[in-house]
Design an enzyme around this catalytic site. Structure first.
Site, PDB file in Angstrom:
ATOM      1  N   MET A  60       0.843  -1.202   0.000  1.00 40.21           N
ATOM      2  CA  MET A  60       0.000   0.000   0.000  1.00 40.21           C
ATOM      3  C   MET A  60       0.877   1.250   0.000  1.00 40.21           C
ATOM      4  SD  MET A  60      -3.446  -0.957   2.022  1.00 40.21           S
ATOM      5  CE  MET A  60      -2.858  -0.670   3.663  1.00 40.21           C
ATOM      6  N   GLY A  61       2.139   1.079  -0.396  1.00 42.39           N
ATOM      7  CA  GLY A  61       3.036   2.227  -0.488  1.00 42.39           C
ATOM      8  C   GLY A  61       3.571   2.641   0.868  1.00 42.39           C
ATOM      9  N   LEU A 112       6.673   3.084   1.408  1.00 41.02           N
ATOM     10  CA  LEU A 112       7.633   1.978   1.467  1.00 41.02           C
ATOM     11  C   LEU A 112       8.763   2.241   2.463  1.00 41.02           C
ATOM     12  CD1 LEU A 112       7.915   1.225  -2.366  1.00 41.02           C
ATOM     13  CD2 LEU A 112       6.339   0.228  -0.697  1.00 41.02           C
ATOM     14  N   ASN A 119      12.257  -0.167   4.513  1.00 43.13           N
ATOM     15  CA  ASN A 119      13.191  -1.258   4.213  1.00 43.13           C
ATOM     16  C   ASN A 119      12.560  -2.647   4.342  1.00 43.13           C
ATOM     17  OD1 ASN A 119      15.262   0.286   3.365  1.00 43.13           O
ATOM     18  ND2 ASN A 119      16.186   0.492   5.409  1.00 43.13           N
ATOM     19  N   HIS A 128       9.623  -3.428   3.058  1.00 43.05           N
ATOM     20  CA  HIS A 128       9.137  -3.708   1.696  1.00 43.05           C
ATOM     21  C   HIS A 128      10.311  -4.020   0.769  1.00 43.05           C
ATOM     22  CE1 HIS A 128       5.833  -0.903   3.132  1.00 43.05           C
ATOM     23  NE2 HIS A 128       5.145  -1.969   2.759  1.00 43.05           N
ATOM     24  N   GLN A 149     -10.237  -2.547   2.789  1.00 42.63           N
ATOM     25  CA  GLN A 149      -9.692  -3.213   3.972  1.00 42.63           C
ATOM     26  C   GLN A 149      -9.589  -2.285   5.190  1.00 42.63           C
ATOM     27  OE1 GLN A 149      -5.853  -4.062   1.826  1.00 42.63           O
ATOM     28  NE2 GLN A 149      -4.965  -3.836   3.851  1.00 42.63           N
ATOM     29  N   GLY A 192       5.191  -9.934   4.081  1.00 44.48           N
ATOM     30  CA  GLY A 192       6.000  -9.821   5.295  1.00 44.48           C
ATOM     31  C   GLY A 192       5.354 -10.551   6.467  1.00 44.48           C
ATOM     32  N   ASP A 243       2.659  -9.034   9.146  1.00 37.96           N
ATOM     33  CA  ASP A 243       1.212  -9.263   9.061  1.00 37.96           C
ATOM     34  C   ASP A 243       0.982 -10.775   9.009  1.00 37.96           C
ATOM     35  OD1 ASP A 243       0.075  -6.477   8.750  1.00 37.96           O
ATOM     36  OD2 ASP A 243       1.627  -6.477   7.233  1.00 37.96           O
ATOM     37  N   SER A 299       4.702   1.111   7.827  1.00 36.43           N
ATOM     38  CA  SER A 299       4.378   2.403   7.197  1.00 36.43           C
ATOM     39  C   SER A 299       3.742   3.348   8.208  1.00 36.43           C
ATOM     40  CB  SER A 299       3.398   2.185   6.046  1.00 36.43           C
ATOM     41  OG  SER A 299       3.964   1.300   5.115  1.00 36.43           O
TER      42      SER A 299
HETATM   43  O1  PAF Z   1      -0.010  -5.727   3.610  1.00 40.83           O
HETATM   44  C1  PAF Z   1      -0.440  -4.822   2.870  1.00 40.83           C
HETATM   45  O2  PAF Z   1       0.220  -3.819   2.608  1.00 40.83           O
HETATM   46  C2  PAF Z   1      -1.841  -4.963   2.312  1.00 40.83           C
HETATM   47  O3  PAF Z   1      -2.699  -5.572   3.220  1.00 40.83           O
HETATM   48  C3  PAF Z   1      -1.888  -5.671   0.953  1.00 40.83           C
HETATM   49  C4  PAF Z   1      -1.430  -7.107   1.065  1.00 40.83           C
HETATM   50  C5  PAF Z   1      -1.004  -4.928  -0.043  1.00 40.83           C
HETATM   51  C6  PAF Z   1      -3.309  -5.672   0.410  1.00 40.83           C
HETATM   52  O4  PAF Z   1      -3.804  -4.387   0.248  1.00 40.83           O
END
Ligand code: PAF
Length: 276
Positions: free
Chosen positions: A28-29, A31, A33, A35, A59, A145, A148, A184
């Site tokens: 979801m941007g 970003l 390290n 990511h 979500q 990652g 989550d 983030s």
């Molecule tokens: O983990 C995330 O950043 C989000 O839940 C994902 C997997 C990109 C879905 O929107």
């Protein structure tokens, strides 16, 4: 790096794909390290890496959370270029969703546990968008990652139920040098929140160290006490569970995970650690 904003551009690009293994890192941007470590891991085993940046509205159960979600797209693009990412897919909301689109996939109780209790509907939204993104990008492998942890389990279940031809890879949590899990959302922490937020990783570490010494109820109680005693921290849950089912640990449990969620000031943080 190629940047695509429409599904059609992605589809057209992949028409000419021959013999390449596509690794996909959905994000979801905002970003960091963590990511970039997913991109690096994907680069090691795939010939081409696609990253998506899409702040998925379905979500978020709190509209304020969605509104304040950081969107530093120029900095994100620079980081991806620097990391050698091949393709960025950065669609708008209307490119992904039609009006009033419905989605539901029954994955049993897993979506209602832990995060699910505090964020009703969250995992349906995650599955909805990941399903769409997988259908657009058609990756061979997708990288998520461990931070989550429950999300990885939910997506694994969806991939199984829908027989999706993608291999999922869970990559280790990246931490700041003082132990704070990279996220983030950390940009929202004040200096005071940031200092006290360290109790999450400290508690997880303490539980790991004492796992073979104290019983699970004793550890659970100790963890709750550590979190409750920390100024500025409002714990939501701390649970020590089976790492494959997220249910209570039994004699058949092969791996144990401790998961925590708490508010540090106005910021909600999650973290977890594999205990054994
Ligand atoms: O983990 C995330 O950043 C989000 O839940 C994902 C997997 C990109 C879905 O929107």
């Amino acid at each position: 790096m190629k940047i695509f904003t429409t599904r059609q551009e992605v589809a057209q690009y992949f028409t000419y794909k021959t013999g390449k293994t596509t690794g996909f890192v959905p994000t979801m941007g905002a970003l960091h390290n963590g990511h970039i470590s997913l991109i690096k891991q994907a680069q090691q085993v795939c010939t081409e890496v696609v990253c998506s940046i899409f702040v998925n509205p379905t979500q978020f159960n709190d509209p304020k959370d969605l509104e304040k979600y950081p969107r530093p797209i120029a900095a994100d693009i620079a980081m991806l270029e620097q990391a050698g990412c091949d393709i960025l897919f950065n669609p708008t909301v209307s490119e992904i969703y039609d009006d009033d689109e419905k989605w539901h996939l029954d994955i049993g109780n897993m979506e209602h546990l832990l995060e699910g209790k505090f964020r009703p509907g969250h995992y349906q939204g995650v599955m909805q968008v990941v399903n769409k993104l997988f259908n657009i990008v058609k990756p061979d492998m997708a990288f998520f990652g461990q931070k989550d942890y429950q999300q990885v389990m939910v997506i694994t279940k969806m991939v199984e139920l829908l027989n999706m031809p993608v291999k999922l890879v869970m990559c280790p949590i990246q931490r700041e040098t003082d132990g704070l899990a990279m996220s983030s959302r950390n940009v929202h922490l004040t200096a005071y929140d940031r200092e006290h937020a360290l109790i999450l990783s400290k508690t997880l570490g303490w539980i790991k160290e004492h796992f073979n010494v104290d019983s699970i109820p004793e550890l659970q109680q100790q963890a709750e006490q550590m979190l409750n005693n920390e100024p500025g921290i409002i714990p939501e849950y701390f649970e020590i569970v089976d790492g494959d089912t997220l249910k209570p640990v039994t004699a058949a449990t092969k791996k144990v995970v401790a998961l925590v969620a708490a508010r540090a000031g106005k910021t909600r943080l999650i973290d977890n650690m594999l205990i054994y």
